[in-house]
Enzyme design. Structure first.
Site, PDB file in Angstrom:
ATOM      1  CG  HIS A 166     -68.043  -5.617 118.849  1.00 49.49           C
ATOM      2  ND1 HIS A 166     -68.044  -6.061 117.543  1.00 49.49           N
ATOM      3  CD2 HIS A 166     -69.351  -5.509 119.207  1.00 49.49           C
ATOM      4  CE1 HIS A 166     -69.299  -6.202 117.125  1.00 49.49           C
ATOM      5  NE2 HIS A 166     -70.121  -5.880 118.113  1.00 49.49           N
ATOM      6  CG  ASP A 201     -73.589 -10.285 118.226  1.00 50.19           C
ATOM      7  OD1 ASP A 201     -73.966 -10.163 119.407  1.00 50.19           O
ATOM      8  OD2 ASP A 201     -73.570  -9.331 117.407  1.00 50.19           O
ATOM      9  CG  HIS A 203     -73.373  -6.026 115.656  1.00 47.32           C
ATOM     10  ND1 HIS A 203     -74.256  -6.266 116.691  1.00 47.32           N
ATOM     11  CD2 HIS A 203     -73.786  -4.889 115.047  1.00 47.32           C
ATOM     12  CE1 HIS A 203     -75.181  -5.309 116.710  1.00 47.32           C
ATOM     13  NE2 HIS A 203     -74.924  -4.459 115.724  1.00 47.32           N
ATOM     14  CG  ASP A 290     -77.137  -8.804 118.184  1.00 45.15           C
ATOM     15  OD1 ASP A 290     -76.820  -9.992 117.944  1.00 45.15           O
ATOM     16  OD2 ASP A 290     -76.289  -7.920 118.448  1.00 45.15           O
TER      17      ASP A 290
END
Ligand code: SP5
Ligand code: ZN
Length: 347
Positions: A166, A201, A203, A290
């Site tokens: 991120h 991931d 996200h 995740d």
């Protein structure tokens, strides 16, 4: 397989995480994440866990701006001296921004409280006493894994926290402050090499997307929860496909809540086809677990067998591959999931 891991990750251990609504909870990104993965790897016959080499700051400067790196280096000490609104005597042991730049805003402010907002996209990338040392250690794990693959290893794993995907060139967010995956990719670039980054991931990998958005040397692909309902909300949509020279060299695959192994693998195959036609010299996998069915931050339905199949299909590209740890918060299962992902890369 060489696995690069540094004990220095323990130095970054913020006391809490702030969620929407101002609720504070125990952080999801805990030292136990790395510990669980190390323990699982030590039970295998093939993992060679070792400390990273020190590559200095130069490779970090190729990905992050000088002013941002300088902020990260000095922020905590400045925070202890300036202390924000309440003054130094009441400076908390953790620095978060609380004021963020609106659109069409001015440039960089002077105070560290202002800078903390300027350099982050949310409240989840705390800076504490030990944060900078931890960030350097993670960066060097990623660079060491890239070096191993450059030197001829079939694959190498950078086992680190906090995660990085991120974080953009000059901002952090989502526990991430340094983009380790991008460091690995950037360090693998050479006049006759091209690199693909595959981000699995849960996200969207907004930071990685941002960093290489105008590059055609680095193909970036991210599979993730649709940002219209999930963090990071403002990036990761399917129509974001790169810009300028990089037009056509970024791809997002937003997926719905409840995504199963079958649906995920179908989408993964599309991403793998894009990588095959790009024909990169190296592959970097931004490996967030995740996506796993029991993850507290995710809502996909990926099973342990699904994770293994994801590993198989990526390994079948037969590319020299750097795997960099990103998210994954179901700590008791994290080690098993990484072993399942990595095993197909062991010859
Ligand atoms: C690298 C990475 O995986 N970063 C994730 C950052 C996510 N931050 C948003 C956290 C929102 C927490 N919502 C709580 C849901 C509990 N079921
Ligand atoms: Zn994640």
């Amino acid at each position: 397989m060489r696995v690069f891991c540094s004990d220095a990750h323990h130095a970054h251990n913020p006391p809490h995480e702030i969620l929407e609504g101002g609720v504070t909870v125990t952080p999801f990104d805990l030292p136990a994440r790395v510990e669980n993965v190390v323990a699982a790897l030590r039970r295998t016959a093939w993992a060679d866990v070792q400390p990273p080499r020190d590559f200095g700051l130069t490779p970090l400067r190729a990905v992050h701006s000088d002013d941002y790196l300088e902020y990260l280096r000095t922020a905590f000490e400045r925070w202890q001296h300036e202390g924000g609104q309440l003054g130094p005597e009441r400076a908390s042991p953790v620095l978060y921004g609380a004021t963020f730049p609106p659109r069409r805003s001015r440039g960089r402010p002077k105070s560290v409280a202002g800078l903390a907002g300027y350099y982050t996209m949310d409240l989840s990338s705390a800076v504490t006493q030990g944060t900078y040392a931890t960030l350097l250690s993670g960066a060097h794990c990623a660079l060491s894994a890239a070096q191993a693959v450059k030197d001829g290893d079939r694959a190498a794993f950078a086992l680190l926290r906090p995660p990085g995907h991120h974080a953009g060139r000059d901002y952090g967010g989502g526990y991430c402050l340094i983009n380790n995956t991008s460091l690995a990719a950037q360090s693998l670039l050479a006049p006759h090499s091209r690199v693909a980054i595959l981000d699995v991931d849960y996200h969207a990998g907004n930071g990685t997307q941002d960093i290489f958005y105008e590059s055609r040397e680095v193909l970036t692909i991210s599979l993730h929860a649709d940002p219209s309902f999930q963090y990071p909300f403002f990036m990761g949509y399917a129509d974001e496909v790169g810009e300028g020279a990089g037009l056509g060299f970024h791809h997002n695959f937003p997926l719905p809540a409840g995504t199963t192994d079958e649906a995920y693998l179908r989408t993964l195959d599309k991403a793998l086809a894009l990588i095959r036609s790009f024909a990169p010299t190296y592959l970097v996998v931004a490996a967030g677990m995740d996506i796993y069915q029991d993850d507290p931050l995710g809502d996909f339905k990926i099973t342990a067998a699904g994770v293994g199949e994801i590993g198989q299909r990526i390994a079948a590209l037969k590319l020299p591959t750097v795997i960099v740890m990103e998210g994954g918060y179901c700590i008791p299962r994290l080690g098993e999931n990484f072993v399942a992902l990595l095993t197909p890369f062991v010859n």
